[in-house]
Design a protein around this motif. Structure first.
Motif, PDB file in Angstrom:
ATOM      1  N   ARG A   7       0.960  -1.290  -0.166  1.00 55.69           N
ATOM      2  CA  ARG A   7       0.109   0.028   0.052  1.00 55.69           C
ATOM      3  C   ARG A   7       0.810   1.058   0.195  1.00 55.69           C
ATOM      4  O   ARG A   7       0.527   2.087  -0.723  1.00 55.69           O
ATOM      5  CB  ARG A   7      -0.913   0.050   1.155  1.00 55.69           C
ATOM      6  N   ARG A   8       1.878   1.385   0.903  1.00 57.54           N
ATOM      7  CA  ARG A   8       2.936   2.300   0.790  1.00 57.54           C
ATOM      8  C   ARG A   8       3.520   2.688  -0.552  1.00 57.54           C
ATOM      9  O   ARG A   8       3.655   3.741  -0.965  1.00 57.54           O
ATOM     10  CB  ARG A   8       3.676   2.175   1.926  1.00 57.54           C
ATOM     11  N   THR A   9       4.003   1.351  -1.235  1.00 56.98           N
ATOM     12  CA  THR A   9       4.527   1.718  -2.438  1.00 56.98           C
ATOM     13  C   THR A   9       3.767   2.124  -3.623  1.00 56.98           C
ATOM     14  O   THR A   9       4.023   3.182  -4.239  1.00 56.98           O
ATOM     15  CB  THR A   9       5.299   0.444  -2.881  1.00 56.98           C
ATOM     16  N   LEU A  26       2.070   9.503  -5.629  1.00 60.07           N
ATOM     17  CA  LEU A  26       2.696  10.916  -5.268  1.00 60.07           C
ATOM     18  C   LEU A  26       3.666  11.201  -5.976  1.00 60.07           C
ATOM     19  O   LEU A  26       3.952  12.300  -6.597  1.00 60.07           O
ATOM     20  CB  LEU A  26       2.971  10.881  -3.778  1.00 60.07           C
ATOM     21  N   ALA A  27       4.678  10.325  -6.507  1.00 61.64           N
ATOM     22  CA  ALA A  27       5.715  10.343  -7.367  1.00 61.64           C
ATOM     23  C   ALA A  27       5.297  10.796  -8.641  1.00 61.64           C
ATOM     24  O   ALA A  27       5.728  11.846  -9.504  1.00 61.64           O
ATOM     25  CB  ALA A  27       6.785   9.178  -7.448  1.00 61.64           C
ATOM     26  N   VAL A  77       0.872   4.211  -2.786  1.00 60.28           N
ATOM     27  CA  VAL A  77       0.470   5.758  -2.619  1.00 60.28           C
ATOM     28  C   VAL A  77       1.954   6.426  -3.065  1.00 60.28           C
ATOM     29  O   VAL A  77       1.596   7.438  -3.659  1.00 60.28           O
ATOM     30  CB  VAL A  77       0.198   5.669  -1.134  1.00 60.28           C
ATOM     31  N   ASP A  78       2.949   6.017  -2.540  1.00 59.31           N
ATOM     32  CA  ASP A  78       4.279   6.716  -2.724  1.00 59.31           C
ATOM     33  C   ASP A  78       4.682   6.801  -4.470  1.00 59.31           C
ATOM     34  O   ASP A  78       4.740   7.677  -5.093  1.00 59.31           O
ATOM     35  CB  ASP A  78       5.450   6.003  -2.581  1.00 59.31           C
ATOM     36  N   THR A  79       4.173   6.001  -5.278  1.00 55.33           N
ATOM     37  CA  THR A  79       4.216   6.016  -6.543  1.00 55.33           C
ATOM     38  C   THR A  79       3.065   7.014  -7.339  1.00 55.33           C
ATOM     39  O   THR A  79       3.632   7.630  -8.127  1.00 55.33           O
ATOM     40  CB  THR A  79       3.970   4.319  -7.261  1.00 55.33           C
ATOM     41  N   ARG A 116       4.188  14.477  -8.577  1.00 63.60           N
ATOM     42  CA  ARG A 116       5.238  15.476  -8.526  1.00 63.60           C
ATOM     43  C   ARG A 116       5.972  15.455  -9.863  1.00 63.60           C
ATOM     44  O   ARG A 116       6.235  16.537 -10.263  1.00 63.60           O
ATOM     45  CB  ARG A 116       6.331  15.084  -7.714  1.00 63.60           C
TER      46      ARG A 116
END
Length: 152
Positions: free
Chosen positions: A132-134, A140-141, A136-138, A144
């Motif tokens: 899940r963190r990966t 967000l990246a 969401v981080d993806t 950006r």
């Protein structure tokens, strides 16, 4: 080990998927109780924070939305005039204003945003916390990178 072809296939899949996701999100219309209000996409994030995290101060809301407190004050004023949000004084600090969704409109907003929340829950529940963190981080990246590229 990942190869360039794997990345290219992922890019291809996402380029085809994103317009469908955006289209599906746009088809989620406000419920009839909210249809007459002037709700813009910028209001959705604010309403989501207030729905999931409860009433909060303007400064805290601005921090979460990553915008200036003056911007949040304008949005809150707009939605307060429409009767969707209510402002009240913080009993612990009279200089602080607490913002929340009015009881009258809370069920409609819960139903409206709840549909998307349920879809995300269905997609995310099978994943491990690290996955899940990966994910969401993806996203967000990607946001950006897209913003840094001038949107196109």
């Amino acid at each position: 080990m990942s190869t360039g072809d794997d990345v290219d296939e992922g890019v291809r899949t996402m380029l085809l998927l994103m317009p469908r996701l955006v289209g599906a999100a746009k088809r989620i219309k406000p419920p009839p109780e909210l249809a007459g209000f002037d709700l813009a996409p910028r209001h959705l994030s604010m309403l989501a924070y207030l729905l999931f995290d409860g009433p909060m101060g303007v400064t805290e809301l601005a921090g979460r939305l990553e915008v200036a407190p003056a911007t949040v004050s304008l949005m809150v004023g707009d939605l307060s005039r429409q009767g969707i949000l209510e402002r009240r004084e913080d009993p612990g600090d009279r200089r602080r204003t607490i913002v929340g969704v009015t009881a009258e409109h809370l069920p409609a907003i819960q139903g409206w945003l709840g549909h998307s929340a349920g879809a995300w829950r269905t997609a995310l529940e099978p994943l491990s916390p690290a996955e899940r963190r990966t994910f969401v981080d993806t996203l967000l990246a990607y946001e950006r990178a897209l913003s840094g590229a001038g949107g196109g």
